[in-house]
Design a protein around this motif. Structure first.
Motif, PDB file in Angstrom:
ATOM      1  N   LEU A  35       0.832  -1.207   0.000  1.00 21.76           N
ATOM      2  CA  LEU A  35       0.000   0.000   0.000  1.00 21.76           C
ATOM      3  C   LEU A  35       0.866   1.257   0.000  1.00 21.76           C
ATOM      4  O   LEU A  35       0.567   2.230  -0.695  1.00 21.76           O
ATOM      5  N   GLY A  36       1.936   1.222   0.754  1.00 23.53           N
ATOM      6  CA  GLY A  36       2.841   2.362   0.815  1.00 23.53           C
ATOM      7  C   GLY A  36       3.489   2.665  -0.525  1.00 23.53           C
ATOM      8  O   GLY A  36       3.567   3.827  -0.939  1.00 23.53           O
ATOM      9  N   TYR A  37       3.957   1.632  -1.216  1.00 24.21           N
ATOM     10  CA  TYR A  37       4.559   1.842  -2.543  1.00 24.21           C
ATOM     11  C   TYR A  37       3.535   2.411  -3.520  1.00 24.21           C
ATOM     12  O   TYR A  37       3.833   3.340  -4.270  1.00 24.21           O
ATOM     13  N   LEU A  38       2.335   1.851  -3.524  1.00 20.23           N
ATOM     14  CA  LEU A  38       1.312   2.344  -4.447  1.00 20.23           C
ATOM     15  C   LEU A  38       0.943   3.790  -4.133  1.00 20.23           C
ATOM     16  O   LEU A  38       0.648   4.575  -5.045  1.00 20.23           O
ATOM     17  N   ASP A  39       0.987   4.149  -2.864  1.00 20.89           N
ATOM     18  CA  ASP A  39       0.686   5.524  -2.474  1.00 20.89           C
ATOM     19  C   ASP A  39       1.801   6.480  -2.903  1.00 20.89           C
ATOM     20  O   ASP A  39       1.536   7.547  -3.442  1.00 20.89           O
ATOM     21  N   ARG A  40       3.051   6.088  -2.656  1.00 22.16           N
ATOM     22  CA  ARG A  40       4.181   6.975  -2.944  1.00 22.16           C
ATOM     23  C   ARG A  40       4.552   7.024  -4.419  1.00 22.16           C
ATOM     24  O   ARG A  40       4.878   8.079  -4.945  1.00 22.16           O
ATOM     25  N   VAL A  41       4.511   5.867  -5.093  1.00 25.85           N
ATOM     26  CA  VAL A  41       5.013   5.761  -6.467  1.00 25.85           C
ATOM     27  C   VAL A  41       3.904   5.848  -7.495  1.00 25.85           C
ATOM     28  O   VAL A  41       4.103   6.362  -8.588  1.00 25.85           O
ATOM     29  N   GLY A  71     -10.435  -5.217  -1.177  1.00 24.05           N
ATOM     30  CA  GLY A  71     -10.832  -3.980  -1.835  1.00 24.05           C
ATOM     31  C   GLY A  71      -9.884  -2.817  -1.567  1.00 24.05           C
ATOM     32  O   GLY A  71     -10.258  -1.653  -1.767  1.00 24.05           O
ATOM     33  N   LEU A  72      -8.653  -3.121  -1.147  1.00 26.83           N
ATOM     34  CA  LEU A  72      -7.695  -2.060  -0.838  1.00 26.83           C
ATOM     35  C   LEU A  72      -6.872  -1.650  -2.059  1.00 26.83           C
ATOM     36  O   LEU A  72      -6.298  -0.559  -2.074  1.00 26.83           O
ATOM     37  N   VAL A  73      -6.804  -2.535  -3.046  1.00 20.20           N
ATOM     38  CA  VAL A  73      -6.190  -2.210  -4.337  1.00 20.20           C
ATOM     39  C   VAL A  73      -7.107  -2.717  -5.438  1.00 20.20           C
ATOM     40  O   VAL A  73      -7.966  -3.573  -5.212  1.00 20.20           O
ATOM     41  N   ARG A  74      -6.916  -2.171  -6.636  1.00 15.27           N
ATOM     42  CA  ARG A  74      -7.661  -2.669  -7.795  1.00 15.27           C
ATOM     43  C   ARG A  74      -6.673  -2.870  -8.926  1.00 15.27           C
ATOM     44  O   ARG A  74      -5.633  -2.220  -8.995  1.00 15.27           O
ATOM     45  N   ALA A  75      -7.007  -3.795  -9.816  1.00 14.87           N
ATOM     46  CA  ALA A  75      -6.162  -4.103 -10.960  1.00 14.87           C
ATOM     47  C   ALA A  75      -6.840  -3.588 -12.223  1.00 14.87           C
ATOM     48  O   ALA A  75      -8.060  -3.659 -12.360  1.00 14.87           O
ATOM     49  N   GLU A  76      -6.018  -3.067 -13.123  1.00  9.54           N
ATOM     50  CA  GLU A  76      -6.530  -2.605 -14.412  1.00  9.54           C
ATOM     51  C   GLU A  76      -5.508  -2.957 -15.487  1.00  9.54           C
ATOM     52  O   GLU A  76      -4.346  -3.213 -15.183  1.00  9.54           O
ATOM     53  N   ALA A  77      -5.959  -2.974 -16.718  1.00  6.85           N
ATOM     54  CA  ALA A  77      -5.071  -3.319 -17.831  1.00  6.85           C
ATOM     55  C   ALA A  77      -3.913  -2.326 -17.904  1.00  6.85           C
ATOM     56  O   ALA A  77      -4.096  -1.118 -17.723  1.00  6.85           O
ATOM     57  N   LEU A  87      -1.620  -2.170 -10.703  1.00  4.01           N
ATOM     58  CA  LEU A  87      -2.318  -2.149  -9.422  1.00  4.01           C
ATOM     59  C   LEU A  87      -2.388  -0.721  -8.920  1.00  4.01           C
ATOM     60  O   LEU A  87      -1.401   0.010  -8.967  1.00  4.01           O
ATOM     61  N   ARG A  88      -3.575  -0.338  -8.479  1.00  6.82           N
ATOM     62  CA  ARG A  88      -3.807   1.011  -7.954  1.00  6.82           C
ATOM     63  C   ARG A  88      -4.410   0.912  -6.565  1.00  6.82           C
ATOM     64  O   ARG A  88      -5.191   0.013  -6.278  1.00  6.82           O
ATOM     65  N   LEU A  89      -4.079   1.889  -5.753  1.00  7.78           N
ATOM     66  CA  LEU A  89      -4.677   2.020  -4.435  1.00  7.78           C
ATOM     67  C   LEU A  89      -6.132   2.471  -4.608  1.00  7.78           C
ATOM     68  O   LEU A  89      -6.417   3.348  -5.414  1.00  7.78           O
ATOM     69  N   ALA A  92     -10.499   3.024  -0.287  1.00 10.03           N
ATOM     70  CA  ALA A  92     -10.449   2.245   0.961  1.00 10.03           C
ATOM     71  C   ALA A  92      -9.005   1.930   1.342  1.00 10.03           C
ATOM     72  O   ALA A  92      -8.640   1.955   2.527  1.00 10.03           O
ATOM     73  N   GLY A  93      -8.174   1.642   0.353  1.00 13.50           N
ATOM     74  CA  GLY A  93      -6.753   1.388   0.607  1.00 13.50           C
ATOM     75  C   GLY A  93      -6.047   2.617   1.135  1.00 13.50           C
ATOM     76  O   GLY A  93      -5.217   2.532   2.052  1.00 13.50           O
ATOM     77  N   SER A  94      -6.378   3.769   0.573  1.00 14.47           N
ATOM     78  CA  SER A  94      -5.792   5.036   1.047  1.00 14.47           C
ATOM     79  C   SER A  94      -6.180   5.300   2.493  1.00 14.47           C
ATOM     80  O   SER A  94      -5.350   5.713   3.307  1.00 14.47           O
ATOM     81  N   ARG A  95      -7.454   5.056   2.812  1.00 12.66           N
ATOM     82  CA  ARG A  95      -7.917   5.264   4.190  1.00 12.66           C
ATOM     83  C   ARG A  95      -7.215   4.306   5.148  1.00 12.66           C
ATOM     84  O   ARG A  95      -6.780   4.700   6.232  1.00 12.66           O
ATOM     85  N   ARG A  96      -7.111   3.053   4.747  1.00 11.06           N
ATOM     86  CA  ARG A  96      -6.468   2.043   5.607  1.00 11.06           C
ATOM     87  C   ARG A  96      -4.997   2.375   5.841  1.00 11.06           C
ATOM     88  O   ARG A  96      -4.485   2.271   6.960  1.00 11.06           O
ATOM     89  N   LEU A  97      -4.316   2.818   4.780  1.00 11.30           N
ATOM     90  CA  LEU A  97      -2.913   3.195   4.902  1.00 11.30           C
ATOM     91  C   LEU A  97      -2.772   4.406   5.811  1.00 11.30           C
ATOM     92  O   LEU A  97      -1.882   4.449   6.671  1.00 11.30           O
TER      93      LEU A  97
END
Length: 141
Positions: A35-41, A71-77, A87-89, A92-97
């Protein structure tokens, strides 16, 4: 104390501090790291996450699967490679982080307040830019 002794003492103390702070975590370290990597990067593939975390692709994929199910991340093409998923935050993932980070900061802040004098807190604050520069230098290699 020479540079080698200073480096070893810093390594030991930082390791102890990181392990102590992790005891306040409410989620597994791998999940918090993803979650941290997806948030920062921003959006990353599972392979990117595995490489950044220094774990196997299988280990990263297991963590990602759990985060997707929650439901904390979602996948897209992937826009550049249809065989990959980005993978995107999620909100809900942002709130949890944010909750996890706040919990760690509150716990560490209470320890600072309980343990350090006002002068020691100032010394700690003065050391933060130095530690940040060291981290930036190490991360640039």
């Amino acid at each position: 104390m020479d540079d080698s002794e200073l480096a070893e003492e810093l390594r030991l103390v930082m390791g102890q501090l990181v392990r102590a702070v992790r005891t306040a975590d409410k989620m597994p370290p791998g999940a918090a790291a993803v979650l941290g990597y997806l948030d920062r990067v921003g959006p990353l593939t599972t392979a990117d996450l595995a490489q950044r975390r220094g774990v196997s692709h299988q280990s990263a994929a297991k963590t990602v699967k759990e985060l997707l199910a929650q439901g904390l991340v979602r996948a897209e093409a992937h826009p550049g490679d249809g065989r990959k998923l980005l993978l995107r935050l999620t909100p809900a993932g942002s709130r949890r982080l944010a909750e996890e980070r706040r919990s760690r900061a509150d716990w560490l802040g209470a320890a600072i307040d309980d343990t350090l004098s006002s002068a020691e807190r100032e010394a700690l604050a003065a050391a933060l830019p130095l530690l940040s520069r060291l981290a930036a230098h190490l991360n640039s290699k």
